[in-house]
Design a protein around this motif. Structure first.
Motif, mmCIF file in Angstrom:
data_model
loop_
_atom_site.group_PDB
_atom_site.id
_atom_site.type_symbol
_atom_site.label_atom_id
_atom_site.label_comp_id
_atom_site.label_asym_id
_atom_site.label_seq_id
_atom_site.Cartn_x
_atom_site.Cartn_y
_atom_site.Cartn_z
ATOM 1 N N ALA A 87 2.014 -19.966 -7.024
ATOM 2 C CA ALA A 87 3.171 -20.508 -5.977
ATOM 3 C C ALA A 87 4.393 -20.188 -5.595
ATOM 4 C CB ALA A 87 3.399 -22.080 -6.211
ATOM 5 N N GLY A 88 5.047 -20.036 -4.923
ATOM 6 C CA GLY A 88 6.919 -19.417 -5.296
ATOM 7 C C GLY A 88 7.133 -20.603 -4.735
ATOM 8 N N VAL A 89 6.895 -21.466 -4.360
ATOM 9 C CA VAL A 89 7.381 -22.903 -3.924
ATOM 10 C C VAL A 89 6.820 -24.302 -4.487
ATOM 11 C CG1 VAL A 89 6.706 -23.031 -1.621
ATOM 12 C CG2 VAL A 89 8.931 -23.347 -2.067
ATOM 13 N N ILE A 90 7.349 -25.711 -4.083
ATOM 14 C CA ILE A 90 7.278 -26.495 -4.465
ATOM 15 C C ILE A 90 7.584 -27.144 -3.046
ATOM 16 C CG2 ILE A 90 7.536 -28.405 -6.211
ATOM 17 C CD1 ILE A 90 7.858 -26.565 -8.292
ATOM 18 N N ILE A 91 6.430 -27.814 -2.632
ATOM 19 C CA ILE A 91 7.589 -28.527 -1.714
ATOM 20 C C ILE A 91 7.288 -30.004 -2.119
ATOM 21 C CG2 ILE A 91 6.852 -29.376 0.741
ATOM 22 C CD1 ILE A 91 6.717 -26.693 0.756
ATOM 23 N N ARG A 92 8.601 -30.519 -1.706
ATOM 24 C CA ARG A 92 8.328 -31.949 -1.979
ATOM 25 C C ARG A 92 8.908 -32.616 -0.696
ATOM 26 N NH1 ARG A 92 6.170 -34.233 -6.114
ATOM 27 N NH2 ARG A 92 7.957 -35.667 -6.135
ATOM 28 N N GLY A 93 8.672 -34.063 -0.558
ATOM 29 C CA GLY A 93 8.757 -35.016 0.981
ATOM 30 C C GLY A 93 10.174 -35.801 0.040
ATOM 31 N N LEU A 94 11.391 -36.790 0.850
ATOM 32 C CA LEU A 94 12.042 -37.324 0.619
ATOM 33 C C LEU A 94 11.934 -38.581 1.569
ATOM 34 C CD1 LEU A 94 14.277 -34.605 -0.497
ATOM 35 C CD2 LEU A 94 13.480 -35.928 -2.049
#
Length: 164
Positions: A87-94
């Motif tokens: 993964a090049g990006v970690i997705i997080r929900g706020l």
């Protein structure tokens, strides 16, 4: 190929989680949903049950987007999991400002461990901002209706699990 990692405990998966998954699919070619084993949290559902619920709920998202979703259990550091899956990006929900404070610290730590992996935040849709797995479990445990917060199959699994 753009690979994103969306980590969480998903105990259980909620409409909020599914909204973030749908929206993340626009940003990446492959979305890896990292299901944290996290024994310290004492999840209601087993790892196998959580993985199965996510896979079942994501089948429709895959059919609509044509994208790739992979469910990947992990027990190591998040940044190591991101490396493991490419993964090049970690997705997080706020959901709220309180989430941001915690996530801000996590981003700083993760960037110090590996600055090549970015973190992208997706704000929860207004209708999902109050949804938290912990609250969903509590509402269900006390006999409340959680049908607005989780898919029907997850609601059934919750009711079954809490009856035992």
């Amino acid at each position: 190929m753009r690979i994103g990692l969306y980590p969480g405990t998903f105990d259980p998966v909620t409409q909020g989680h599914l909204d973030i998954i749908r929206r993340a699919m626009v940003l990446v070619d492959r979305l890896v949903i990292g299901v944290a084993i996290n024994r310290d949290k004492g999840p209601l559902f087993s790892l196998e049950e959580r993985v199965a619920m996510i896979e079942a709920e994501c089948a429709g998202i895959i059919a609509k987007t044509g994208g790739e979703i992979v469910v990947h259990p992990f027990e190591n550091l998040l940044i190591d999991c991101a490396r493991d899956v490419g993964a090049g990006v970690i997705i997080r929900g706020l959901r709220a400002v309180a989430d941001f404070e915690y996530e801000f610290q996590m981003v700083g730590m993760n960037r110090s461990l590996d600055a090549s992996i970015e973190t992208a935040f997706l704000m929860a849709d207004a209708k999902n901002q109050a949804i938290a797995s912990k609250l969903v479990k509590e509402i269900c445990r006390l006999g409340g209706d959680v049908s607005k917060f989780v898919p029907a199959s997850v609601k059934a699994a919750l009711e079954d699990k809490l009856r035992k």
